[in-house]
Design an enzyme around this catalytic site. Structure first.
Site, PDB file in Angstrom:
ATOM      1  N   HIS B  57      11.821  25.113  73.036  1.00 37.21           N
ATOM      2  CA  HIS B  57      11.623  25.115  71.579  1.00 37.21           C
ATOM      3  C   HIS B  57      11.952  26.470  70.967  1.00 37.21           C
ATOM      4  O   HIS B  57      11.516  26.777  69.878  1.00 37.21           O
ATOM      5  CB  HIS B  57      10.169  24.770  71.246  1.00 37.21           C
ATOM      6  CG  HIS B  57       9.656  23.558  71.942  1.00 37.21           C
ATOM      7  ND1 HIS B  57      10.250  22.334  71.792  1.00 37.21           N
ATOM      8  CD2 HIS B  57       8.614  23.374  72.796  1.00 37.21           C
ATOM      9  CE1 HIS B  57       9.583  21.444  72.528  1.00 37.21           C
ATOM     10  NE2 HIS B  57       8.591  22.052  73.154  1.00 37.21           N
ATOM     11  N   HIS B 219      10.303  17.095  71.601  1.00 42.07           N
ATOM     12  CA  HIS B 219      10.431  17.007  73.051  1.00 42.07           C
ATOM     13  C   HIS B 219      11.552  16.076  73.465  1.00 42.07           C
ATOM     14  O   HIS B 219      11.529  15.499  74.545  1.00 42.07           O
ATOM     15  CB  HIS B 219       9.112  16.558  73.677  1.00 42.07           C
ATOM     16  CG  HIS B 219       8.019  17.551  73.449  1.00 42.07           C
ATOM     17  ND1 HIS B 219       7.257  17.537  72.313  1.00 42.07           N
ATOM     18  CD2 HIS B 219       7.604  18.610  74.179  1.00 42.07           C
ATOM     19  CE1 HIS B 219       6.389  18.534  72.360  1.00 42.07           C
ATOM     20  NE2 HIS B 219       6.580  19.204  73.468  1.00 42.07           N
TER      21      HIS B 219
END
Ligand SMILES: Nc1ncnc2c1ncn2[C@@H]1O[C@H](COP(=O)(O)OP(=O)(O)O)[C@@H](O)[C@H]1O
Ligand SMILES: Nc1ncnc2c1ncn2[C@@H]1O[C@H](COP(=O)(O)OP(=O)(O)O)[C@@H](O)[C@H]1O
Ligand SMILES: [Mg+2]
Ligand SMILES: [Mg+2]
Ligand SMILES: [Mg+2]
Ligand SMILES: [Mg+2]
Lengths: 209, 333, 333, 209
Positions: B57, B219
């Site tokens: 991320h 995700h």
């Protein structure tokens, strides 16, 4: 007959082996409704467990299972790490000091695992999680123990119930874990954690047999 | 799979090591525990702010460690929450005696691992408070489910709460501000393409040339629904509408507007989305008091974007504006 | 083609309009002439700095307009140099009476259009100097060819020269510094994927799953050679070696290291490259005095990276560190 | 016979039409060795030219061509904008005040265009640019004028030479413009600017004929 410490070690070795073989498959299942890491996570965790086994050659079952719990907690991560970790930690606690497990010990152990998973994860049956493999396994184990079914048979029905429970997650709507974000789109896919749970119970039956 | 990596196994540690090499004035990286810690930690008397989550991320969270933001970040494997031992190591490393706030994105794995870490910290006598961000309006909130995901608001919250902690506020006030920011912020994301997890080696999901996913998380999971590809105007509308409704934003109110790229989308496109967003907000007479546009909370190489709106008051704006010096966000210093 | 746009025709103007909406405190965008101008321009007595080029390289150049960097940027269509009228409009808008420096990347189109613009400015009595950046070591330099391309050094040069101009230096000194920075900087880039020009609607070139291009520019053109996909370590070596050789970098010297993403490559990978770069430089006893990592001079959605090394002296470092406040680079303010 | 202002207007209209039709093709050629915009650039430029034509209905040829030059400079961008722009500006200068062009005027006009391109772009024959279409066209036009060939025939040989010159760029190694960055890899591709130049000269022959 009873499950010895050696059988427990064989169990864990077999689990590690199966999870390594099924690493891609479990990851694929997780790719469909999760984040594509369940196989990788479990393989990493049980590899770490295997590395620690030699140092526990003469330990009691409780000590071994507690080691499994702490190792999973500290190496798996994700949702499955704390859940399986807590399950094995609790299994270790109820088997503390034991060097063999009889049928009722196995039931107690499974009950402790389920409780650990539920205390942490707050899920119920039918939410499309690993519990949908564990809960039916616990139910049939309990009944088999009441029916005084002997160990091999108990483990067999237990692993069969887990397997069937895992397969039934196909049609469930996820309300816990990552798959819950998909809403209706989670239906029609197997839950990776339920499948890995069924492998773990299958390995126990194998290791005993 | 085409990536600038050496191997799927080494990417997280090597990337952290690269951060260390370029930002040794700001951060210390512990490769063993995969934690990034402020170079000047612990700071006596300052509330410590720790966040963490899976890798993939970037710059979240390691890129937000530094003066005025996070004291430490714990990074798990790609898309996999870190384990309690990492949080324990970070907590010990940065505890300045004034307590620690854990900033946790609402995912079962993150929540459970941070929860176990908090138990460990408590056992060591360190006061720990937690905030669980859950700003993703794509997911129905409910007591009976895992609830909404934590996405874009996390970045804004880390900055604002980090600024407040830097100013010396006690744990109670810092935690309260964290709750307020989380309460006033909502987000929604979309994907034009799937991301590719290095260890998996191929796209997590397949999308047709004329399809996109609406309501994704970070995700690489598929979204709430798959729909036909649409224009930037239509996409922005799809994302903004549920946010404005859920926040019950009204004419005359002020927001911090955050247009976030998912990792594979270039800035030129994010500004097109910003253009559409500004048009919609102008039409509703909502003022953009502050803004952020760029790749800040990403999903590896996914193409797509998310929009976050945070209803701000003067205090939030003050701590948003406060000086910050981290690898990924810097101003005033 | 999957992009967050409304139409290939409108993307440049809408993206500029989005920039304007989010950064109205820093810049004024003229959509008609596609120029981005510092909000406080013209600044009396300050040398004006103008750059420009095709769009598709965001944040270059529009994102670098603001205090301490550019006074104006002129943006052409995607990958197409701007026209002289744009530079003329920008020059008029920012001329503060101390002359103007044009920062031009060495591409025939950019050079010719800026050259015509300089003729127009001269006719209006505005003193104009030019620097043509040509740092790309992938291209053989020669008197008989178009010469080396201008790539990554342009970003560093705009910052350093912008800082110097902000400090009040006269045009001669500013131009001299520009020449010095260009002389001390070299770059090389590579692509994992082609970019997709919106108006073309598909990838400019096809690359196999196991192939990459080495020695690319920033216009989506193929590179000098197509080779088998390699590890981050090998790729970094391929890029750094010719740079170090061409610059004749020696042990004990200091560089500003710039790891740049081409637009579609996420930060986690750029830091893996940074890790490899730091390893190589450490091995040669070359110190990274300053660094920059991120997507700063891009080629739409291309996956890949470029590396730039700039041999720095104290003065360059001082103006690199000087306060800057632009949409894409900000510190000290 | 001579080329009238009306024929010049027809020429420009035909150029705009051809470039619009060949927009994708020219862009594709540029994709191979450049940056995939030449067709887009030329189409944008000549669209702008066409929009301005009505206001020049009664203008002389020089004024029309100067307008084309300034319009291309201010709308095309890239390398081709200043190059074609300067070419047409210079063509306009040498035809100032004329309302028709005879054979030698055409030669003079082509020479001015080539000179403009070379002053700006500093390229020679054989560098794989638009000059590789323009230069052979100028050569044969010059010869045809010496041979007192009449207009239709002059324009025909001229456009044929341009076409052949453009086709010969296939085997050339680029040393100017964007294609030069490709080095050896530029060989085996047509130069987009040479092809657009051949279209422009073909359109002149058509407009006259
Ligand atoms: N609240 C919960 N209770 C029980 N099991 C859960 C819960 N949440 C998730 N799980 C199980 O965890 C599995 C996912 O594990 P894993 O992929 O390793 O972690 P993550 O979801 O964090 O990536 C799911 O398939 C599910 O069986
Ligand atoms: N120095 C030069 N002299 C003559 N023609 C040139 C020169 N450089 C480029 N060209 C021509 O310009 C064409 C490219 O135009 P275009 O694609 O519109 O611009 P750009 O290369 O800036 O994208 C080339 O095909 C070539 O014919
Ligand atoms: Mg998972
Ligand atoms: Mg995970
Ligand atoms: Mg171009
Ligand atoms: Mg071109």
């Amino acid at each position: 007959m009873s499950i010895t410490s050696e059988a427990i070690i064989r169990w864990l070795q077999r689990v590690a082996q199966i999870l390594h073989e099924k690493r891609e498959y479990l990851t694929q299942l997780d790719a469909a409704i999760g984040d594509a890491d369940h196989g990788i996570n479990m393989d990493r965790g049980f590899k770490a467990v295997i590395e620690k086994l030699p140092s526990l050659a003469n330990a009691d079952i409780g000590a071994i299972l507690k080691m499994v719990g702490t190792t999973l907690v500290s190496t798996v991560g994700g949702a499955s790490g704390p859940l399986y970790g807590t399950a094995f930690l609790r299994a270790g606690i109820v088997t503390t000091g034991k060097s063999e497990l009889r049928e009722n010990d196995v039931v107690e152990m499974l009950a402790a695992m389920v409780e650990g998973i539920q205390v942490r994860g707050k899920a119920q049956a039918g939410e499309k999680t690993m519990l949908d493999a564990f809960l039916p396994a616990l139910d049939v184990a309990r009944q088999a123990d009441l029916d005084e079914v002997e160990m091999a048979q108990l483990l067999n029905v237990c692993c069969q119930a887990a397997e069937e429970g895992a397969q039934r997650t196909l049609s469930l709507l996820a309300t816990k874990g990552r798959a819950s974000y998909l809403g209706e789109r989670s239906v029609g896919h197997l839950d990776p954690g339920a499948i890995s749970a069924s492998y773990i119970l299958a390995a126990l039956a194998e290791a005993y047999g | 799979m085409k990536k600038l990596i050496n191997s799927p196994e080494s990417v997280v540690k090597e990337s952290l090591s690269g951060m260390q090499a370029l930002h040794s004035n700001l951060i210390r990286v512990d490769l063993e525990t995969q934690t990034v810690v402020r170079a000047d930690a612990p700071i006596r008397g300052k509330v410590g702010i720790i966040s963490g989550g899976g890798s993939g991320h970037e710059p979240l969270h390691g890129g937000f460690v530094g003066r005025g933001m996070l004291d430490a970040a714990c990074l798990g494997e790609i898309f996999t929450s870190p384990v309690p031992n990492q949080m324990q190591a970070a907590t010990r490393a940065i505890d300045g005696g004034a307590g620690v706030l854990y900033i946790i994105k609402n995912y079962t794995g993150d929540v459970l691992n941070f929860e176990m870490a908090a138990e460990l910290a408590a056992a060591e006598g360190i006061e720990v408070a937690s905030i669980i961000t859950n700003d993703d309006v794509a997911v129905q909130d409910s007591l009976y489910t895992a609830g909404r995901r934590g996405i874009g608001v996390t970045v804004l919250l880390e900055k604002i709460v980090g600024g407040l902690a830097e100013a010396g506020a006690p744990l109670g006030i810092v935690t309260e501000m964290a709750q307020r920011v989380n309460g006033e912020g909502r987000s929604m994301g979309m994907a034009l393409t799937s991301s590719t997890v290095p260890a998996l080696g191929k796209a997590t999901f397949e999308l047709g040339e004329d399809e996109m996913e609406i309501g994704i998380g970070i995700h690489g999971e598929p979204g709430r629904r798959r729909v036909k590809l649409a224009s930037a105007a239509e996409i922005t509308e799809m994302l903004v509408k549920p946010i404005v409704e859920d926040l019950q934003l009204k004419a005359g109110e002020q927001v911090l507007a955050f247009v976030n790229g998912m990792g594979g989308t270039p800035l030129i496109e994010l500004y097109v989305v910003a253009h559409e967003l500004a048009k919609i907000l102008r039409g509703k007479n909502i003022t953009i008091a502050r803004s952020l546009a760029g790749n800040y909370i990403t999903s590896l190489d996914m193409a797509g974007c998310s929009i976050t709106l945070l209803r701000v008051d003067d205090e939030m704006v003050r701590y948003w504006d406060a000086p910050v010096h981290t690898p990924a966000l810097r101003w005033g210093i």
